[in-house]
Design a protein around this motif. Structure first.
Motif, mmCIF file in Angstrom:
data_model
loop_
_atom_site.group_PDB
_atom_site.id
_atom_site.type_symbol
_atom_site.label_atom_id
_atom_site.label_comp_id
_atom_site.label_asym_id
_atom_site.label_seq_id
_atom_site.Cartn_x
_atom_site.Cartn_y
_atom_site.Cartn_z
ATOM 1 N N MET A 1 19.747 6.264 -32.690
ATOM 2 C CA MET A 1 20.268 7.623 -32.759
ATOM 3 C C MET A 1 19.873 8.277 -34.080
ATOM 4 O O MET A 1 19.527 7.597 -35.046
ATOM 5 N N GLY A 2 19.930 9.605 -34.104
ATOM 6 C CA GLY A 2 19.590 10.324 -35.315
ATOM 7 C C GLY A 2 20.827 10.858 -36.018
ATOM 8 O O GLY A 2 21.956 10.515 -35.685
ATOM 9 N N VAL A 3 20.605 11.726 -37.013
ATOM 10 C CA VAL A 3 21.696 12.345 -37.765
ATOM 11 C C VAL A 3 22.374 13.397 -36.883
ATOM 12 O O VAL A 3 21.704 14.209 -36.244
ATOM 13 N N THR A 4 23.691 13.388 -36.886
ATOM 14 C CA THR A 4 24.462 14.236 -35.965
ATOM 15 C C THR A 4 25.521 15.037 -36.707
ATOM 16 O O THR A 4 26.147 14.539 -37.642
ATOM 17 N N CYS A 5 25.705 16.280 -36.267
ATOM 18 C CA CYS A 5 26.784 17.131 -36.787
ATOM 19 C C CYS A 5 27.679 17.532 -35.626
ATOM 20 O O CYS A 5 27.200 18.027 -34.600
ATOM 21 N N VAL A 6 28.990 17.308 -35.774
ATOM 22 C CA VAL A 6 29.973 17.695 -34.760
ATOM 23 C C VAL A 6 30.842 18.804 -35.333
ATOM 24 O O VAL A 6 31.370 18.674 -36.440
ATOM 25 N N LYS A 109 46.410 11.882 -25.670
ATOM 26 C CA LYS A 109 45.017 11.645 -25.269
ATOM 27 C C LYS A 109 44.260 12.964 -25.229
ATOM 28 O O LYS A 109 44.737 13.965 -24.697
ATOM 29 N N ILE A 110 43.070 12.949 -25.804
ATOM 30 C CA ILE A 110 42.252 14.159 -25.886
ATOM 31 C C ILE A 110 40.805 13.785 -25.609
ATOM 32 O O ILE A 110 40.378 12.666 -25.920
ATOM 33 N N GLU A 111 40.057 14.673 -24.989
ATOM 34 C CA GLU A 111 38.656 14.371 -24.705
ATOM 35 C C GLU A 111 37.814 15.633 -24.739
ATOM 36 O O GLU A 111 38.322 16.750 -24.600
ATOM 37 N N SER A 112 36.511 15.421 -24.940
ATOM 38 C CA SER A 112 35.538 16.507 -24.850
ATOM 39 C C SER A 112 34.527 16.123 -23.784
ATOM 40 O O SER A 112 33.963 15.026 -23.817
ATOM 41 N N ARG A 113 34.306 17.039 -22.854
ATOM 42 C CA ARG A 113 33.420 16.748 -21.723
ATOM 43 C C ARG A 113 32.539 17.968 -21.475
ATOM 44 O O ARG A 113 33.015 19.105 -21.512
ATOM 45 N N GLY A 114 31.250 17.739 -21.237
ATOM 46 C CA GLY A 114 30.367 18.876 -21.011
ATOM 47 C C GLY A 114 28.940 18.461 -20.695
ATOM 48 O O GLY A 114 28.694 17.367 -20.186
ATOM 49 N N THR A 115 27.997 19.334 -21.041
ATOM 50 C CA THR A 115 26.588 19.163 -20.676
ATOM 51 C C THR A 115 25.739 18.809 -21.885
ATOM 52 O O THR A 115 25.963 19.312 -22.982
ATOM 53 N N ARG A 116 24.764 17.919 -21.671
ATOM 54 C CA ARG A 116 23.785 17.553 -22.700
ATOM 55 C C ARG A 116 22.536 18.421 -22.518
ATOM 56 O O ARG A 116 22.107 18.662 -21.389
ATOM 57 N N TYR A 117 21.966 18.850 -23.636
ATOM 58 C CA TYR A 117 20.727 19.621 -23.609
ATOM 59 C C TYR A 117 19.710 18.998 -24.570
ATOM 60 O O TYR A 117 20.090 18.549 -25.658
ATOM 61 N N GLN A 118 18.458 18.989 -24.161
ATOM 62 C CA GLN A 118 17.373 18.525 -25.033
ATOM 63 C C GLN A 118 16.514 19.715 -25.396
ATOM 64 O O GLN A 118 16.101 20.497 -24.528
ATOM 65 N N TYR A 119 16.269 19.870 -26.710
ATOM 66 C CA TYR A 119 15.355 20.923 -27.176
ATOM 67 C C TYR A 119 14.461 20.307 -28.245
ATOM 68 O O TYR A 119 14.922 20.023 -29.357
ATOM 69 N N CYS A 120 13.197 20.072 -27.899
ATOM 70 C CA CYS A 120 12.270 19.391 -28.811
ATOM 71 C C CYS A 120 12.923 18.094 -29.311
ATOM 72 O O CYS A 120 13.285 17.254 -28.513
ATOM 73 N N ASP A 121 13.096 17.958 -30.631
ATOM 74 C CA ASP A 121 13.672 16.730 -31.191
ATOM 75 C C ASP A 121 15.192 16.796 -31.342
ATOM 76 O O ASP A 121 15.789 15.910 -31.953
ATOM 77 N N PHE A 122 15.821 17.820 -30.782
ATOM 78 C CA PHE A 122 17.271 17.988 -30.906
ATOM 79 C C PHE A 122 17.976 17.666 -29.593
ATOM 80 O O PHE A 122 17.502 18.041 -28.509
ATOM 81 N N LEU A 123 19.099 16.985 -29.698
ATOM 82 C CA LEU A 123 19.976 16.740 -28.558
ATOM 83 C C LEU A 123 21.273 17.498 -28.830
ATOM 84 O O LEU A 123 21.908 17.294 -29.868
ATOM 85 N N TYR A 144 19.705 15.435 -34.594
ATOM 86 C CA TYR A 144 18.261 15.486 -34.855
ATOM 87 C C TYR A 144 17.742 14.059 -34.725
ATOM 88 O O TYR A 144 17.950 13.217 -35.598
ATOM 89 N N CYS A 145 17.102 13.791 -33.603
ATOM 90 C CA CYS A 145 16.814 12.416 -33.197
ATOM 91 C C CYS A 145 15.850 11.632 -34.100
ATOM 92 O O CYS A 145 16.029 10.417 -34.269
ATOM 93 N N PRO A 146 14.812 12.261 -34.722
ATOM 94 C CA PRO A 146 13.839 11.441 -35.461
ATOM 95 C C PRO A 146 14.315 10.926 -36.820
ATOM 96 O O PRO A 146 13.617 10.120 -37.442
ATOM 97 N N CYS A 147 15.465 11.390 -37.313
ATOM 98 C CA CYS A 147 15.860 11.077 -38.693
ATOM 99 C C CYS A 147 17.192 10.334 -38.732
ATOM 100 O O CYS A 147 18.080 10.596 -37.927
ATOM 101 N N VAL A 148 17.335 9.398 -39.689
ATOM 102 C CA VAL A 148 18.588 8.650 -39.817
ATOM 103 C C VAL A 148 19.226 8.810 -41.197
ATOM 104 O O VAL A 148 20.225 8.158 -41.497
ATOM 105 N N VAL A 149 18.664 9.664 -42.053
ATOM 106 C CA VAL A 149 19.230 9.916 -43.377
ATOM 107 C C VAL A 149 19.594 11.405 -43.454
ATOM 108 O O VAL A 149 18.725 12.270 -43.359
ATOM 109 N N ALA A 150 20.889 11.696 -43.609
ATOM 110 C CA ALA A 150 21.376 13.076 -43.521
ATOM 111 C C ALA A 150 20.693 14.003 -44.524
ATOM 112 O O ALA A 150 20.320 15.132 -44.197
#
Length: 212
Positions: A1-6, A109-123, A144-150
């Motif tokens: 996996m890459g670096v992710t922002c929620v 209990k809480i959850e987030s549910r929805g749709t995944r989108y791919q755009y170039c190197d971004f999920l 950002y899938c290609p990178c693992v260092v924020a």
């Protein structure tokens, strides 16, 4: 996996949660993002059983047991401001056996549910956050899938998020300030979801809008 922002996307003025989600996903599709299935992140809260706390009157600890459809064989257990334990899916069974020490606050209990989108190197994952039958908010996860260092890709992440989130693009997550150049891990994503879910719980004691 890459670096992710929620982050959280506010509900648009005069719109419901579902309508705001549709506006956001439409912007992504106009950019050229393609649907790549669905996702779900859920979180159950456990609190220290009263019988284990003694008579000192100390506050009980909260533990959050979380699942992410991206990691179907894993279970994440997090303490606030504490470590993240990554275990296999049988951890849920273990928690049942530990009910004398940790009790499930089922109403939380809480959850987030929805749709995944791919755009170039971004999920990108746009989700409706729910507690019970009620929609409480909107989550946006961008990886950002290609990178693992924020530190190496943060500016690029922010630039992309601005393209569809506009003024609601978040700042750097607080947890990143402690990571500097260390390798990003799935537990970091779950910690961000834990913070987001707790923020939404505190924001709204009543539902924003029902899911249609």
């Amino acid at each position: 996996m890459g670096v992710t922002c929620v982050s959280q996307m506010p509900v648009a003025e005069g719109k419901s949660v579902q309508q705001t989600v549709e506006i956001l996903t439409r912007k992504l599709e106009l950019l050229g993002a393609e649907k790549q299935g669905t996702f779900c992140v859920d979180c159950e809260t456990y609190h220290t059983a009263a019988s284990t706390m003694g008579n000192q009157g100390q506050a009980g600890k909260l533990m959050y047991v979380m699942h992410n459809s991206e990691y179907p064989l894993s279970c994440f257990a997090l303490f606030e401001n504490g470590p993240c334990l990554i275990a296999d899916a049988n951890f849920d069974v273990l928690m049942v056996k530990l009910k004398g020490f940790f009790q499930n606050a089922k109403a939380n209990k809480i959850e987030s549910r929805g749709t995944r989108y791919q755009y170039c190197d971004f999920l990108v994952k746009v989700g409706t956050v729910t507690m019970g039958p009620s929609a409480r908010g909107i989550s946006v996860e961008v990886e950002y899938c290609p990178c693992v260092v924020a530190n190496d890709c943060w500016n690029l992440l922010m630039e992309f998020m601005q393209s569809f989130m506009g003024n609601h693009t978040p700042g750097i997550p607080s947890m990143f300030s402690n990571k500097h150049d260390s390798i990003y891990s799935p537990g970091d994503t779950m910690a961000q979801y834990m913070e987001l879910f707790n923020k939404i719980r505190k924001q709204q004691q009543v539902p924003v809008a029902g899911i249609r």
